[in-house]
Design an enzyme around this catalytic site. Structure first.
Site, mmCIF file in Angstrom:
data_model
loop_
_atom_site.group_PDB
_atom_site.id
_atom_site.type_symbol
_atom_site.label_atom_id
_atom_site.label_comp_id
_atom_site.label_asym_id
_atom_site.label_seq_id
_atom_site.Cartn_x
_atom_site.Cartn_y
_atom_site.Cartn_z
ATOM 1 C CG HIS A 1 -4.112 -0.180 4.322
ATOM 2 N ND1 HIS A 1 -3.428 -0.808 3.363
ATOM 3 C CD2 HIS A 1 -5.458 0.102 3.732
ATOM 4 C CE1 HIS A 1 -4.026 -0.634 2.004
ATOM 5 N NE2 HIS A 1 -5.231 -0.006 2.493
ATOM 6 C CG ASP B 1 -6.954 0.104 -0.661
ATOM 7 O OD1 ASP B 1 -5.768 0.001 -1.285
ATOM 8 O OD2 ASP B 1 -7.162 -0.123 0.438
ATOM 9 C CB CYS C 1 -0.955 -0.062 1.240
ATOM 10 S SG CYS C 1 0.049 0.161 2.848
#
Length: 259
Positions: A109, A124, A71
Site C-alpha cells: 500500500h 490516505d 492507492c
C-alpha cells in the site's frame, strides 16, 4: 495535464489553497467523497506500471473523468496536489495483514505523511476502507472520527494502525514504518503483480471487484460479493448474491450521483 485549480474544483474544494490543518482535513474528506477507490482502473493488460506512472494521464482518468483509482494512483496524485499547494509531504508504504500474507512484501500500500507546524499527520485517500476519513495524528492518542476510533500501536519494527467501530473490537487496517519512500521502492510490488497475473487462471465472476466510497458520516466498501457499510461507527455487512444488484451497486458507488 495535471491542474491544481481543476483538481480542487473536482473534489469540491475550489479556492481552498491554505496550508493548515483545517484545510487539510477538508481536502482529505472531500477527496474521499468525490473520487472513488476503484480497483478496476488498475488495468495491467499492457504491463504493470506502478513506478513509471504517467501522472497527467492518470489525472485525466482518475480525477477529471472521475473514474477513481487505487492507492498507487490516488495517493500519488494527492501527494502532488498537496506538494504544489505548499505542504510538506513524505510518501510511506504499508501492508495489510491479508496483503502481507499474500505477497510477503511491505510495499503493498502507498500513502502519505504530512508534516505541518511541527506535527505529523497520516493522509490516505487511496484505501477502499473502512478507514479514517480525515487525517490522523501520528501520535499515540486514541482518535475518534464519525463514530469510529483509531490508534497507532507499536509492534517493534512496525506500527499497526488499528480501528474499531461502536460495537466492534480493535482490528488492524494496515502496518507501516515511518521510513520515507521513493516511487522506485514499488518495483517489488510490480514484480509480484506480474507473477500474480501470469498465474491467474481462475473465473472472473465479480469476486475480484474492490471499490469504496465515502459519504458524510461513513463509508461503503464492496469487496467481491461482500458489501460493508459503516455509518456513524455502526457496521452492516451483506453478501450480494444477485448479479443485477451487484452490478447496480458497483455502478452507483462509482457514479457522480453517489450519496
Amino acid at each position: 495535464m495535471f491542474d491544481v485549480d481543476g483538481y480542487l474544483e473536482r473534489i469540491g474544494c475550489a479556492g481552498e489553497t491554505g496550508v493548515d490543518i483545517a484545510t487539510l482535513r477538508k481536502l482529505h474528506k472531500k477527496h474521499l467523497m468525490a473520487i472513488p477507490y476503484n480497483g478496476a482502473t488498475q488495468d495491467f493488460s499492457d504491463g504493470v506500471r506502478l513506478v513509471d506512472l504517467d501522472e497527467d494521464a492518470t489525472f485525466e482518468t482518475s480525477v477529471v473523468q472521475g473514474r477513481g483509482g487505487t492507492c498507487f494512483q490516488l495517493n500519488r496524485l494527492f501527494a502532488r496536489l498537496l506538494t504544489e499547494l505548499g505542504y510538506d509531504v513524505t510518501v510511506l508504504a504499508a501492508s495489510t495483514a491479508e496483503g502481507w500474507e499474500a505477497s510477503g512484501i511491505d510495499v503493498e500500500h502507498m500513502f502519505n505523511l504530512v508534516t505541518l507546524d511541527g506535527e505529523q499527520w497520516l493522509v490516505d485517500v487511496g484505501y477502499p476502507g473502512p478507514s479514517y476519513i480525515e487525517p490522523l495524528s501520528a501520535s499515540g492518542a486514541v482518535q475518534s472520527q464519525y463514530g469510529c476510533q483509531y490508534r497507532l500501536v507499536d509492534r517493534g519494527s512496525r506500527i499497526a494502525l488499528q480501528r474499531r467501530g461502536r460495537i466492534t473490537r480493535w482490528s488492524v487496517v494496515y502496518t507501516f514504518t515511518m521510513q520515507p519512500r521513493e516511487w522506485s521502492d514499488w518495483k517489488a510490488m510490480e514484480e509480484f503483480l506480474v507473477r500474480e497475473i501470469t498465474a491467474d487462471t481462475g473465473p472472473q465472476d465479480g469476486r475480484k471487484i474492490l471499490c469504496g466510497r465515502t459519504f458524510e458520516n461513513g463509508q461503503v466498501v464492496l469487496k467481491g460479493r461482500r458489501h460493508l457499510t459503516v455509518r456513524d461507527g455502526r457496521e452492516e455487512i451483506r453478501t450480494i448474491t444477485d448479479d443485477d444488484e451487484h452490478a447496480q451497486l458497483v455502478s452507483h458507488m462509482l457514479s457522480d450521483e453517489f450519496r
